[in-house]
Design a protein around this motif. Structure first.
Motif, PDB file in Angstrom:
ATOM      1  N   ARG A   1      13.324  -9.308  -0.772  1.00 10.21           N
ATOM      2  CA  ARG A   1      13.283  -7.811  -1.485  1.00 10.21           C
ATOM      3  C   ARG A   1      12.452  -6.966   0.284  1.00 10.21           C
ATOM      4  NH1 ARG A   1       8.112  -7.387  -5.074  1.00 10.21           N
ATOM      5  NH2 ARG A   1       8.811  -8.924  -6.041  1.00 10.21           N
ATOM      6  N   THR A   2      12.093  -8.252   1.270  1.00  9.69           N
ATOM      7  CA  THR A   2      11.890  -7.211   2.635  1.00  9.69           C
ATOM      8  C   THR A   2      13.252  -7.067   3.686  1.00  9.69           C
ATOM      9  OG1 THR A   2      10.860  -9.371   3.249  1.00  9.69           O
ATOM     10  CG2 THR A   2       9.235  -8.068   2.159  1.00  9.69           C
TER      11      THR A   2
ATOM     12  N   LYS B   1       3.331  -1.033   0.740  1.00  5.43           N
ATOM     13  CA  LYS B   1       3.831   0.439   1.170  1.00  5.43           C
ATOM     14  C   LYS B   1       4.335   0.506  -0.108  1.00  5.43           C
ATOM     15  CE  LYS B   1       6.159  -0.303   5.819  1.00  5.43           C
ATOM     16  NZ  LYS B   1       5.369   0.820   6.325  1.00  5.43           N
ATOM     17  N   HIS B   2       4.259  -0.550  -1.689  1.00  2.66           N
ATOM     18  CA  HIS B   2       5.162   0.198  -2.294  1.00  2.66           C
ATOM     19  C   HIS B   2       4.235  -0.045  -3.959  1.00  2.66           C
ATOM     20  CE1 HIS B   2       9.248   0.379  -0.978  1.00  2.66           C
ATOM     21  NE2 HIS B   2       8.551  -0.590  -0.220  1.00  2.66           N
TER      22      HIS B   2
ATOM     23  N   ASN C   1      16.732  -3.968  -0.908  1.00  2.00           N
ATOM     24  CA  ASN C   1      15.463  -3.912  -1.404  1.00  2.00           C
ATOM     25  C   ASN C   1      14.355  -3.182  -0.034  1.00  2.00           C
ATOM     26  OD1 ASN C   1      16.877  -3.128  -4.297  1.00  2.00           O
ATOM     27  ND2 ASN C   1      17.223  -5.424  -4.126  1.00  2.00           N
ATOM     28  N   GLY C   2      13.747  -2.670  -0.426  1.00  2.00           N
ATOM     29  CA  GLY C   2      12.429  -1.975   0.228  1.00  2.00           C
ATOM     30  C   GLY C   2      12.773  -1.996   1.271  1.00  2.00           C
TER      31      GLY C   2
ATOM     32  N   CYS D   1      12.270   0.158   3.325  1.00  2.00           N
ATOM     33  CA  CYS D   1      10.799   1.179   3.733  1.00  2.00           C
ATOM     34  C   CYS D   1      10.046   0.957   4.614  1.00  2.00           C
ATOM     35  CB  CYS D   1      11.060   2.887   3.321  1.00  2.00           C
ATOM     36  SG  CYS D   1       9.797   1.949   2.051  1.00  2.00           S
TER      37      CYS D   1
ATOM     38  N   TRP E   1       4.899  -5.038   2.410  1.00  2.00           N
ATOM     39  CA  TRP E   1       5.118  -4.081   0.536  1.00  2.00           C
ATOM     40  C   TRP E   1       4.632  -3.589   0.221  1.00  2.00           C
ATOM     41  CZ3 TRP E   1       6.098  -5.027  -3.910  1.00  2.00           C
ATOM     42  CH2 TRP E   1       7.307  -4.342  -4.253  1.00  2.00           C
TER      43      TRP E   1
ATOM     44  N   ASP F   1       0.570   1.025  -5.230  1.00  2.00           N
ATOM     45  CA  ASP F   1      -0.733   2.049  -5.303  1.00  2.00           C
ATOM     46  C   ASP F   1      -1.372   1.374  -5.443  1.00  2.00           C
ATOM     47  OD1 ASP F   1       1.312   3.929  -4.374  1.00  2.00           O
ATOM     48  OD2 ASP F   1       1.422   4.980  -6.950  1.00  2.00           O
TER      49      ASP F   1
END
Length: 548
Positions: free
Chosen positions: A142-143, A181-182, A545-546, A548, A178, A184
């Motif tokens: 995902r990274t 960042k994703h 994916n991921g 950002c 990751w 919370d």
């Protein structure tokens, strides 16, 4: 079409000649050692096992449990941290009961060692001990987009020389970034300085010790896979942490300790072995090198598990690869001994490729049937399978590759694809060995092997043919668990010197020698290299994916 039966296509290795002398005079006292036992927790990517070994390295009781693999999205791979702990506890209980049922005494078990899947990342609340997200497993991709952006960040070119690892989706560092960042809950815990980070060894040790906050450690082999540790100093490096924008005041990182220690890892807080000390801890591939007695520079082993991992002992100074390999800690037995380093080549897909044929395509009913299916044809029928399900790891490091089969025609059968699946691991091993020869300046004389796919005579014969050196397979192939037991046994004095271990697991080893021409082997590898180049670019950076 002419078919070759599986039986006729099953190569037969030859017995390995046993060493008959010792230059040191160190011999195992077998009668004494048969009465001393060490437990070994082997927490792998797809299953957990607990094996109790005697002092000569033979398993006397064991239990294994497969646990849930989660794939929430394409390229994502997760585990339930609680399920991993439960699987360990259940394996200990079942194996210990088997041990007792044989009339053996728990009091004769001297210690427990741990070996574990590496890079897999767990984060939890320091105050409550509860995991804040599923564990992100080491093959997770995902990274991919994140890694592309990190590669062009200022300072990216300095990381490899410090930690020995290239920027990729593989290490723990990018998984943690990751999560921050994703997720919370993870970010909130970080901002409030109550976030604990660990690889699977740290998570297990914390839980097996009854969530004792005083036992928050990782061994040097696991720490070297995070991308946070200075490989030369064997300690966390501020330049590395700053590159990933991590504030040491906001995140709890486990203390780095040697792989063999009488007191650093605490003890089991519950279950049938309550109170027994945990005295050894090694990442799984380091454990396999120890279990294969790879204690001398120049020794190498290849483990064919979910992925495939080749470690080459380079001695007491790290060798930073210039040819796409990883530099890592091989093992650190503490005391007056210095850490020992290794070059490593990592292949993301090995046994998981066989599982893909079984679970996704229905080619076989059991993994063990792969050799029979692959042996039903005389060759791969022109098929090359680049098994880049998680991109390609060493020595290529191609993040944007995906699994690709070349050469399919109306002639193609399931057997051809099965054979190409086995060959994919063998070809990547050849690429890694070529890189190791360039980095070390030495050609390997033979390759010790273990892991599930090493059970296949056809696969191991193919491996010998492609790498052009003998392939040495032990009779007892639980070498990863054995390595953790050795680390634990050293800490409590069952063995005191590496020379004492030279006789362990050496009986009834078998050797596969090349049986095709050098020219044919080279032609096969050339076709593989062409296929690798053609597999590039299948993942669009914008679609990763991921990102950002």
């Amino acid at each position: 079409m002419e078919k070759t039966s599986a039986a006729a296509a099953d190569p037969q290795p030859v017995p390995k000649k046993q060493a008959t002398n010792s230059t040191t005079g160190a011999h195992l006292d077998e009668e004494k050692l048969k009465k001393s036992y060490i437990g070994s927790i082997d927490q792998g990517t797809t299953s957990t096992r607990f094996i109790i070994f005697d002092g000569i390295g033979q398993p006397v009781a064991q239990h294994q449990i497969e646990f849930t693999q989660m794939y929430p999205q394409s390229g994502w791979h997760e585990h339930d941290p609680k399920e991993i702990v439960t699987s360990v506890e259940q394996c200990i209980e079942k194996a210990t009961q088997s041990f007792i049922d044989q009339g053996l005494q728990i009091s004769d078990i001297k210690a427990v060692g741990i070996t574990n899947q590496r890079e897999t990342t767990v984060v939890w609340d320091t105050n409550t001990g509860e995991a804040l997200y599923n564990a992100i497993a080491w093959p997770d991709t995902r990274t991919t987009g994140l890694v592309h952006k990190l590669k062009v960040k200022d300072g990216a070119n300095k990381l490899h020389d410090i930690c020995g690892l290239p920027l990729s989706t593989y290490p723990s560092s990018v998984k943690l970034v990751w999560l921050l960042k994703h997720v919370d809950a993870v970010r909130k815990a970080y901002d409030e300085a109550r976030l604990s980070f660990g690889t699977i060894d740290t998570w297990l040790l914390y839980n097996l010790n009854g969530r004792d906050k005083g036992v928050f450690v990782t061994d040097a082999t696991n720490a070297s896979r995070t991308m946070f540790m200075n490989l030369h100093a064997v300690e966390y490096d501020n330049l590395l942490l700053n590159f990933f924008d991590l504030d040491r005041a906001k995140i709890r990182l486990p203390k780095i300790v040697p792989s063999s220690s009488p007191d650093a890892f605490g003890s089991l807080s519950s279950g049938p072995l309550k109170g027994l000390r945990i005295t050894g801890c090694l990442g799984d591939q380091s454990a396999a090198l120890v279990g294969q007695q790879g204690f001398s520079p120049g020794c190498a082993k290849n483990t064919y598990g979910t992925g495939c991992f080749l470690l080459y002992n380079v001695g007491e100074k790290p060798v930073i690869s210039k040819h796409g390999l990883l530099a890592t800690i091989a093992y650190d037995f503490g005391g007056k001994r210095k850490p020992v380093y290794a070059l490593e080549g990592s292949i993301a897909v090995a046994g998981s490729g066989v599982k893909f044929l079984m679970n996704n395509l229905g080619f076989i009913s059991r993994s063990e049937k792969i050799s029979e299916l692959a042996g039903s044809v005389k060759d791969n029928g022109g098929c090359i399978f680049v098994t880049a399900f998680s991109g390609l790891f060493a020595p290529y490091w191609i993040d944007d590759a995906q699994g690709t089969i070349f050469g399919i025609t109306q002639f193609t059968e399931r057997g051809h694809i099965a054979r190409a699946t086995l060959e994919a691991t063998c070809f990547q091993t050849k690429a890694i060995l070529d890189a190791m020869e360039l980095d070390s300046g030495h050609k390997l004389a033979e390759l010790a092997v273990d892991g599930g796919m090493s059970n296949s005579n056809l696969c191991m014969q193919t491996q010998a043919n492609i790498i052009r050196i003998p392939v040495d397979r032990p009779a007892m192939r639980e070498t990863t668990a054995l390595g953790a037991a050795i680390a634990a046994g050293f800490a409590v004095g069952i063995w005191k010197e590496f020379d004492e271990l030279k006789e362990i697991n050496q009986k009834d080893r078998m050797v596969f020698v090349p049986d095709i021409s050098k020219e044919k082997s080279a032609k096969m590898f050339k076709r593989w290299q062409r296929a690798v180049e053609m597999s590039r670019g299948w993942v669009d950076e914008d679609d990763a994916n991921g990102d950002c």
